[in-house]
Design a protein around this motif. Structure first.
Motif, short mmCIF file in Angstrom:
data_model
loop_
_atom_site.label_atom_id
_atom_site.label_comp_id
_atom_site.label_asym_id
_atom_site.label_seq_id
_atom_site.Cartn_x
_atom_site.Cartn_y
_atom_site.Cartn_z
N GLY A 44 22.57 -116.47 62.28
CA GLY A 44 23.01 -115.63 61.18
C GLY A 44 23.94 -116.40 60.25
O GLY A 44 23.85 -116.28 59.02
N HIS A 45 24.85 -117.17 60.82
CA HIS A 45 25.77 -117.97 60.01
C HIS A 45 24.99 -118.95 59.14
O HIS A 45 25.31 -119.12 57.94
CB HIS A 45 26.74 -118.72 60.92
N GLU A 46 23.99 -119.59 59.71
CA GLU A 46 23.21 -120.57 58.95
C GLU A 46 22.38 -119.91 57.85
O GLU A 46 22.20 -120.48 56.77
CB GLU A 46 22.30 -121.35 59.90
N VAL A 47 21.88 -118.71 58.12
CA VAL A 47 21.14 -117.97 57.09
C VAL A 47 22.02 -117.77 55.86
O VAL A 47 21.61 -118.03 54.72
CB VAL A 47 20.65 -116.61 57.63
N VAL A 48 23.24 -117.32 56.09
CA VAL A 48 24.15 -117.09 54.97
C VAL A 48 24.53 -118.41 54.31
O VAL A 48 24.66 -118.51 53.09
CB VAL A 48 25.40 -116.32 55.44
N LEU A 49 24.67 -119.45 55.10
CA LEU A 49 25.05 -120.77 54.59
C LEU A 49 24.01 -121.32 53.62
O LEU A 49 24.35 -122.04 52.69
CB LEU A 49 25.25 -121.73 55.76
N THR A 50 22.73 -120.98 53.82
CA THR A 50 21.70 -121.44 52.88
C THR A 50 21.93 -120.89 51.47
O THR A 50 21.48 -121.47 50.48
CB THR A 50 20.28 -121.05 53.33
N GLY A 51 22.64 -119.76 51.38
CA GLY A 51 22.89 -119.15 50.08
C GLY A 51 23.94 -119.88 49.26
O GLY A 51 24.04 -119.64 48.05
N ILE A 52 24.70 -120.76 49.87
CA ILE A 52 25.75 -121.48 49.14
C ILE A 52 25.16 -122.21 47.93
O ILE A 52 25.72 -122.21 46.84
CB ILE A 52 26.47 -122.49 50.07
#
Length: 280
Positions: free
Chosen positions: A103-111
């Motif tokens: 989940g953290h990595e999913v959101v990180l792709t949005g950076i």
């Protein structure tokens, strides 16, 4: 003074169907979304809602008319740069993400608005932005869970957090949500609506456009509404003026009764009224 988030003038979109016949998807669209406005776009299937959102996101150009997004005219700027300024939640993004991401990595792709992680560009403060976004939408427990192991509702909250950390973590200048509650059960829908309301409260300056079929999915923070039918605008303006029984009924072709309780909307049709309309 900040430019309008969206400005469409006399927009027409025409495409050819599989049989070669022209299809009129949008016609005569005049619409403005000002900074800080929270819009909902409602209409039946085939009304042109998704086409309207693609125009708003710089994903396509109109056949004729003028589309300006964040002060830039679509067709006159590099759309890749424009899209990096827009937060987007849609089914295509959900399908494109790697299922094995946490989940953290999913959101990180949005950076950086990409589908894949970009480790060489990431800095420690980006992780802080991700944790803050997860907390805002109530998805902190999902940080270590694999994306493929999340429920549909949990994935939608992760996608919302992902959209909110755009532009290197400073947040998008425009947020677009394409049927974010589609297919969700009641508890998941309500958690998502709560997350949308929380994000609107945290960023009251952020202009937002949410496309949906159902009034029950509209966040209470919504300020404006646009009703679309057959590619044409039925009504548009402040939410209290538009989300009334008569205009909503005209939009969906039904004798609809609309009411609002505790900031939430509901639409229903009396059972004995169904025979008045052809639903084939």
């Amino acid at each position: 003074m900040a430019p309008d988030a969206l400005r469409l003038r006399d927009v027409l979109v025409r495409r050819h169907g599989r049989d070669g016949r022209p299809l009129l998807l949008l016609d005569g669209i005049d619409w403005t979304v000002a900074p800080g406005e929270q819009w909902v776009v409602l209409g039946p299937n085939g009304a042109g809602k998704s086409t309207l959102l693609r125009l708003a996101g710089g994903g396509m150009q109109p056949t004729s008319g003028r589309v300006e997004v964040l002060g830039a005219r679509v067709g006159g700027v590099d759309l890749r740069d424009l899209r990096e300024r827009i937060g987007l939640v849609d089914a295509a993004t959900a399908r494109a993400l790697r299922p094995s991401l946490s989940g953290h990595e999913v959101v990180l792709t949005g950076i950086f608005g990409s589908i894949a992680l970009q480790p060489r560009r990431l800095r420690p403060e980006h992780d802080e932005h991700v944790r803050a976004a997860l907390a805002l939408v109530g998805a902190e427990p999902l940080a270590i869970r694999r994306y493929e192991d999340c429920s549909q509702g949990e994935r939608q909250r992760l996608l919302l957090a992902r959209a909110l950390v755009g532009r290197g973590g400073t947040g998008p200048e425009l947020l677009l949500l394409d049927e974010p509650a589609a297919g969700l059960d009641l508890p998941s829908r309500e958690r998502l609506v709560g997350a949308l309301a929380a994000s609107a409260a945290a960023r009251p300056d952020l202009p937002t456009v949410t496309v949906t079929h159902h009034l029950e999915e509209i966040p209470p923070t919504t300020t404006h509404a646009l009703l679309l039918r057959g590619g044409r605008i039925v009504a548009a303006g402040p939410v209290g003026e538009v989300l009334r029984s008569e205009p909503v009924g005209a939009c969906f072709g039904l004798p609809v009764a609309v009411d609002r309780t505790d900031g939430r909307w509901r639409a229903h049709v009396a059972v004995d009224a169904w025979h008045l309309t052809d639903h084939a």
